[in-house]
Design a protein around this motif. Structure first.
Motif, mmCIF file in Angstrom:
data_model
loop_
_atom_site.group_PDB
_atom_site.id
_atom_site.type_symbol
_atom_site.label_atom_id
_atom_site.label_comp_id
_atom_site.label_asym_id
_atom_site.label_seq_id
_atom_site.Cartn_x
_atom_site.Cartn_y
_atom_site.Cartn_z
ATOM 1 N N ARG A 130 0.820 -1.209 0.000
ATOM 2 C CA ARG A 130 0.000 0.000 0.000
ATOM 3 C C ARG A 130 0.854 1.260 0.000
ATOM 4 N N ALA A 131 2.055 1.175 0.603
ATOM 5 C CA ALA A 131 2.941 2.342 0.646
ATOM 6 C C ALA A 131 3.326 2.794 -0.759
ATOM 7 N N ALA A 132 3.391 1.874 -1.704
ATOM 8 C CA ALA A 132 3.809 2.211 -3.058
ATOM 9 C C ALA A 132 2.751 3.005 -3.816
ATOM 10 N N THR A 133 1.499 2.981 -3.347
ATOM 11 C CA THR A 133 0.429 3.718 -4.018
ATOM 12 C C THR A 133 0.091 5.023 -3.312
ATOM 13 N N ASN A 134 0.562 5.207 -2.108
ATOM 14 C CA ASN A 134 0.327 6.447 -1.369
ATOM 15 C C ASN A 134 1.644 6.889 -0.730
ATOM 16 N N ARG A 147 9.135 5.707 -11.229
ATOM 17 C CA ARG A 147 7.840 5.138 -10.837
ATOM 18 C C ARG A 147 7.334 5.790 -9.546
ATOM 19 N N CYS A 148 8.236 6.030 -8.608
ATOM 20 C CA CYS A 148 7.835 6.676 -7.348
ATOM 21 C C CYS A 148 7.318 8.079 -7.606
ATOM 22 N N ARG A 149 8.007 8.827 -8.469
ATOM 23 C CA ARG A 149 7.560 10.187 -8.779
ATOM 24 C C ARG A 149 6.194 10.142 -9.457
ATOM 25 N N ALA A 150 5.992 9.193 -10.384
ATOM 26 C CA ALA A 150 4.709 9.077 -11.072
ATOM 27 C C ALA A 150 3.592 8.725 -10.092
ATOM 28 N N ALA A 151 3.883 7.833 -9.140
ATOM 29 C CA ALA A 151 2.881 7.442 -8.145
ATOM 30 C C ALA A 151 2.501 8.620 -7.261
#
Length: 281
Positions: free
Chosen positions: A92-96, A181-185
């Motif tokens: 869940r951390a990867a989406t928020n 990917r982190c910046r895009a998320a």
């Protein structure tokens, strides 16, 4: 017009690295975090929170300048999850990511390093992380300098692949694709919930200095107006006439002067809504 002094010691600091610099991976209860820890191991520090495509390397110039001006203070920079050599977030951390960094990563890092309070310098969407953290745990934050904040999705540009920003930030990533990917998320999360940060900043009590480049290509005016309308605590702001989204890299001596001036302030701000435009430089 603002007037800033130039500290010649800052120039020499960039040539010779100061002693007591520790670059390491820190184990926290929110995962492993790459850190740059400078100065005496005090329980209070200046914390540097970088752009979403930055790494500890992106904050070295600011860290060196602050170390020259405040040689007795602890200064801490870190690579956010998925950036530098910090492992990427999972589940869940990867989406928020913004909320995960504010509510889990920063508190975990402070516990691991035995920090009780920090003054914060933050840049771009790092401002969003820092403000969410400061609103949730106000007793852990002294003063804050926010450089070119990105706290809502209004005019966040999405027309670059991020590689230009990484180069501009002097960032070094173990896995560039993970960093992107982190910046895009982060952007997707802000777009899905425009009030993610703005709905909370009314609780911000840390004396705030906003530094904004007039030529910022990422919606400078709307970002500043949104914060000015919602932050009720003491706030000052400065517009840099000739700078864009990266003034700490384009104009580091002036930005370091502003940071130091804010941290050296005597704390005379009155409680409640207090605004002071420091000028255009």
């Amino acid at each position: 017009m603002l007037h800033f002094t130039q500290d010649e010691s800052l120039k020499s600091a960039r040539v010779v690295k100061m002693t007591m610099w520790h670059r390491q991976i820190v184990d926290t209860d929110a995962g492993q975090i790459e850190t740059l820890d400078i100065g005496p191991q005090q329980d209070r520090a200046i914390l540097l929170v970088t752009h979403g495509l930055g790494s500890v390397d992106s904050m070295e110039e600011i860290a060196e300048g602050l170390n020259a001006r405040f040689p007795g203070r602890r200064i801490l920079a870190f690579s956010r999850p998925g950036r530098g050599t910090s492992p990427g977030p999972e589940g869940r951390a990867a989406t928020n990511i913004l909320c995960h960094e504010a509510h889990a990563v920063l508190p975990g890092l402070m516990r691991a390093l035995r920090l009780t309070c920090v003054d914060i310098v933050c840049h771009s969407d790092g401002v969003a992380v820092a403000m969410l953290f400061a609103c949730a745990l106000p007793g852990m934050v002294g003063r804050m300098v926010a450089i070119c904040p990105q706290v809502h999705p209004g005019d966040i540009a999405d027309d670059t692949d991020g590689l230009v920003e990484i180069e501009k930030l002097c960032a070094d990533h173990a896995d560039i694709r993970t960093a992107l990917r982190c910046r895009a998320a982060q952007r997707e999360a802000l777009s899905a919930n425009p009030g993610m940060v703005l709905d909370h900043v009314g609780a911000l009590t840390a004396p705030l200095l906003l530094v904004q480049g007039l030529k910022d290509e990422y919606g400078a005016q709307h970002q500043m107006e949104a914060l000015s309308d919602r932050v009720h605590g003491p706030m000052k702001w400065v517009m840099l006439r000739h700078d864009g989204h990266f003034p700490q890299h384009d104009n580091p001596d002036v930005v370091i002067d502003m940071i130091c001036g804010h941290f050296e302030d005597d704390g005379s701000e009155v409680a409640g809504k207090h605004r002071q435009r420091r000028g255009t430089f």
